[in-house]
Design an enzyme around this catalytic site. Structure first.
Site, PDB file in Angstrom:
ATOM      1  CE  LYS A 107      48.510  23.030   5.885  1.00  6.07           C
ATOM      2  NZ  LYS A 107      48.456  24.375   5.020  1.00  6.07           N
ATOM      3  CG  ASP A 147      45.524  23.497   3.380  1.00  7.34           C
ATOM      4  OD1 ASP A 147      46.400  24.608   3.492  1.00  7.34           O
ATOM      5  OD2 ASP A 147      45.788  22.612   2.416  1.00  7.34           O
TER       6      ASP A 147
HETATM    7  P1  NAD Z   1      41.022  23.693  -3.180  1.00  6.85           P
HETATM    8  O1  NAD Z   1      40.708  22.386  -2.681  1.00  6.85           O
HETATM    9  O2  NAD Z   1      39.780  24.726  -3.212  1.00  6.85           O
HETATM   10  O3  NAD Z   1      41.386  23.507  -4.465  1.00  6.85           O
HETATM   11  C1  NAD Z   1      42.164  22.614  -5.112  1.00  6.85           C
HETATM   12  C2  NAD Z   1      42.224  22.302  -6.717  1.00  6.85           C
HETATM   13  O4  NAD Z   1      43.094  21.434  -7.070  1.00  6.85           O
HETATM   14  C3  NAD Z   1      41.014  21.861  -7.340  1.00  6.85           C
HETATM   15  O5  NAD Z   1      40.294  22.619  -8.426  1.00  6.85           O
HETATM   16  C4  NAD Z   1      40.980  20.375  -7.494  1.00  6.85           C
HETATM   17  O6  NAD Z   1      40.285  19.807  -8.645  1.00  6.85           O
HETATM   18  C5  NAD Z   1      42.511  20.370  -7.963  1.00  6.85           C
HETATM   19  N1  NAD Z   1      43.347  19.351  -8.001  1.00  6.85           N
HETATM   20  C6  NAD Z   1      43.420  18.503  -7.062  1.00  6.85           C
HETATM   21  N2  NAD Z   1      44.283  17.490  -7.565  1.00  6.85           N
HETATM   22  C7  NAD Z   1      44.685  17.726  -8.655  1.00  6.85           C
HETATM   23  C8  NAD Z   1      45.410  17.223  -9.768  1.00  6.85           C
HETATM   24  N3  NAD Z   1      45.983  15.940  -9.222  1.00  6.85           N
HETATM   25  N4  NAD Z   1      45.590  17.702 -10.871  1.00  6.85           N
HETATM   26  C9  NAD Z   1      44.919  18.852 -11.060  1.00  6.85           C
HETATM   27  N5  NAD Z   1      44.091  19.423 -10.179  1.00  6.85           N
HETATM   28  C10 NAD Z   1      44.008  19.014  -9.057  1.00  6.85           C
HETATM   29  O7  NAD Z   1      42.511  24.075  -2.370  1.00  6.85           O
HETATM   30  P2  NAD Z   1      43.017  25.420  -2.270  1.00  6.85           P
HETATM   31  O8  NAD Z   1      42.699  26.033  -1.267  1.00  6.85           O
HETATM   32  O9  NAD Z   1      43.054  26.294  -3.830  1.00  6.85           O
HETATM   33  O10 NAD Z   1      44.382  24.960  -2.280  1.00  6.85           O
HETATM   34  C11 NAD Z   1      45.400  24.788  -3.609  1.00  6.85           C
HETATM   35  C12 NAD Z   1      46.832  24.972  -3.351  1.00  6.85           C
HETATM   36  O11 NAD Z   1      47.137  26.065  -2.407  1.00  6.85           O
HETATM   37  C13 NAD Z   1      47.345  23.664  -2.092  1.00  6.85           C
HETATM   38  O12 NAD Z   1      48.518  23.329  -2.086  1.00  6.85           O
HETATM   39  C14 NAD Z   1      47.047  24.406  -0.634  1.00  6.85           C
HETATM   40  O13 NAD Z   1      47.983  23.741   0.228  1.00  6.85           O
HETATM   41  C15 NAD Z   1      47.704  25.891  -1.231  1.00  6.85           C
HETATM   42  N6  NAD Z   1      47.358  26.980  -0.294  1.00  6.85           N
HETATM   43  C16 NAD Z   1      46.231  27.353   0.065  1.00  6.85           C
HETATM   44  C17 NAD Z   1      45.733  28.268   0.699  1.00  6.85           C
HETATM   45  C18 NAD Z   1      44.302  28.929   1.012  1.00  6.85           C
HETATM   46  O14 NAD Z   1      44.140  29.787   1.542  1.00  6.85           O
HETATM   47  N7  NAD Z   1      43.481  28.301   0.387  1.00  6.85           N
HETATM   48  C19 NAD Z   1      46.747  29.187   1.071  1.00  6.85           C
HETATM   49  C20 NAD Z   1      48.181  28.785   0.787  1.00  6.85           C
HETATM   50  C21 NAD Z   1      48.514  27.589   0.377  1.00  6.85           C
END
Ligand code: NAD
Length: 428
Positions: A107, A147
């Site tokens: 990561k 991410d």
């Molecule tokens: P992103 O940046 O596209 O979206 C994150 C979302 O979370 C946004 O809507 C943001 O406003 C919201 N957010 C942030 N802090 C917040 C809070 N305190 N309360 C409420 N909402 C909040 O990110 P993503 O790619 O959708 O990733 C989301 C999660 O999924 C993360 O934990 C990431 O590590 C995990 N993840 C993502 C992927 C991927 O392919 N994108 C893969 C595996 C895991």
């Protein structure tokens, strides 16, 4: 990440210790797997548009590569810490193992808020990150990906810098690239769709039709939006989502009892998944406090934002109606809250299983990039469905056979696979 007293790495280590105890692992294997094998910490000087230079702190941490090259995203976040990156790198090792991909876990991150940076500044930051790590990454060593707050544009700048420095085209070095520039069809959808493939399989086990279920999600970014898309396609209804509000530096939940309209909400959301509150009010959404998403009278909860969101403080607010929690985010539930959820017999699809769709499709992208031959979207998504469904069934069968919950079963399967790879290589 948003709570200074919370240490995700301590949580990740506690979860590992529990699996190690269940597997009765020897001390050397525990010592090896309890910490990352390699850590790169560095400073990235970036020239800002006003001519001044700002120095950012960056990381790339490789937890384990016994089963294959390290794999994992790069986050841009103001509250990023070395321990967050360590935890996420360890979770990636378990994730690639549970999804049965020939990869390890890594990561990366940068402490920054991209909202405060222009496009050009973001590009310089991406190139600066690569300049610090390019000798330690590559298609056969470690493959970064997007991410939180990083996207396909960032990945292409990173790849371009890598290719300039290494003097050759190497599209398999980074995944999450734009389609047409080495990216895979379906990668954008993969994590969110994967979460719902898991929910679909869990609902089968609970003998419940998706069309009879209602969900509430935390987050409205990449994972959440595509989870909502597939969930509504299979007949489910979403009544509440939450997101981070950049103006107030707080989060809100947005509720519509008749069901949220995905396209409508997307049209009032910024590039980082932040819903514009005033526009949501105009569209008739009820605006509730940030953690109200968790208290809704729904069948399915999907935390899809950040770590440590379901804790001892709020776990008892979960409605008795909730049957499934599918952890789209990494590490959204504290170990203490997890115990309470297990006692309540809620079917939990643990993070590194539920959100493995992203890395599975990243692996497909890497394979396609290395071949320089790209599959159609349908082919990618059907391969994703096969991989995710078989991972779910493997964990669910193991859980039933050994009288374990899904999280423990997923941990035992993946830690065992990685430990065996380390043994077989003669490392321990
Ligand atoms: P992103 O940046 O596209 O979206 C994150 C979302 O979370 C946004 O809507 C943001 O406003 C919201 N957010 C942030 N802090 C917040 C809070 N305190 N309360 C409420 N909402 C909040 O990110 P993503 O790619 O959708 O990733 C989301 C999660 O999924 C993360 O934990 C990431 O590590 C995990 N993840 C993502 C992927 C991927 O392919 N994108 C893969 C595996 C895991």
């Amino acid at each position: 990440m948003n709570n200074t007293s919370y240490n995700p790495f301590e949580n990740a280590q506690k979860q590992f210790d529990r699996a190690a105890d269940m597997l009765d692992l020897d001390q050397a294997t525990r010592d090896l797997l309890r910490n990352p094998m390699r850590e790169h910490h560095f400073s990235i000087p970036v020239r800002l548009d006003d001519g001044t230079v700002k120095v950012f702190k960056g990381y790339r941490i490789q937890h384990n590569d016994a089963r294959g090259p390290a794999k994992g995203g790069v986050r841009f976040h103001p509250q990023e810490t070395a321990d967050t990156v360590r935890a996420l790198s360890m979770w990636m090792t378990w994730k690639t193992a549970v999804a049965d991909l020939p990869l390890g876990g890594g990561k990366g991150g940068v402490i920054c808020d991209p909202h405060d940076l222009s496009e050009l500044e973001q590009e310089r930051l991406c190139r600066g990150w690569i300049r610090q790590v390019y000798k330690n990454i590559g298609p056969e060593t470690d493959i970064p990906a997007p991410d939180i707050m990083t996207n396909s544009k960032h990945m292409l700048w990173m790849l371009d810098e890598y290719e300039v420095l290494s003097g050759k085209r190497a599209p398999g070095t980074i995944t999450g690239k734009p389609v047409g520039m080495g990216g895979s069809q379906g990668r954008t959808e993969a994590t969110g769709y994967g979460v719902i493939i898991m929910v679909r399989e869990a609902l089968k086990e609970l003998d419940t039709l998706p069309s009879n279920t209602i969900a509430s999600l935390q987050g409205f970014g990449n994972v959440s939006q595509y989870a909502i898309e597939l969930f509504t396609q299979i007949g489910g209804k979403v009544i509440c989502v939450s997101s981070w509000n950049q103006e107030d530096l707080t989060s809100y939940s947005y509720k519509k009892d008749s069901g949220i309209d995905l396209d409508e909400l997307k049209s009032i959301t910024d590039n980082f998944g932040g819903i514009i509150k005033n526009k949501a009010i105009d569209l008739g959404y009820e605006i509730l406090p940030g953690d109200a998403w968790l208290e809704q009278n729904v069948d399915i909860l999907i935390p899809a934002a950040i770590e440590n969101q379901i804790t001892l403080e709020n776990v008892n607010k979960i409605s008795n109606r909730v049957k499934i929690i599918a952890e789209g985010a990494n590490g959204p539930t504290s170990p203490e809250a997890s115990d309470i959820i297990n006692d309540r017999n809620i079917f939990v699809i643990p993070d590194f299983l539920a959100n493995a769709g992203g890395v599975t499709c990243s692996y497909f992208e890497q394979v396609q990039s290395n071949m320089n031959y790209y599959w159609e979207k349908d082919e990618v998504l059907s391969k994703l469905d096969v991989k995710m469904t078989s991972a779910f069934i493997a964990v669910s069968d193991f859980a039933k056979d050994n009288n374990l919950n899904m999280r423990d079963a997923a941990y035992v399967i993946s830690v065992d696979k990685v430990a065996r790879a380390c043994h077989d290589r003669g490392w321990v």
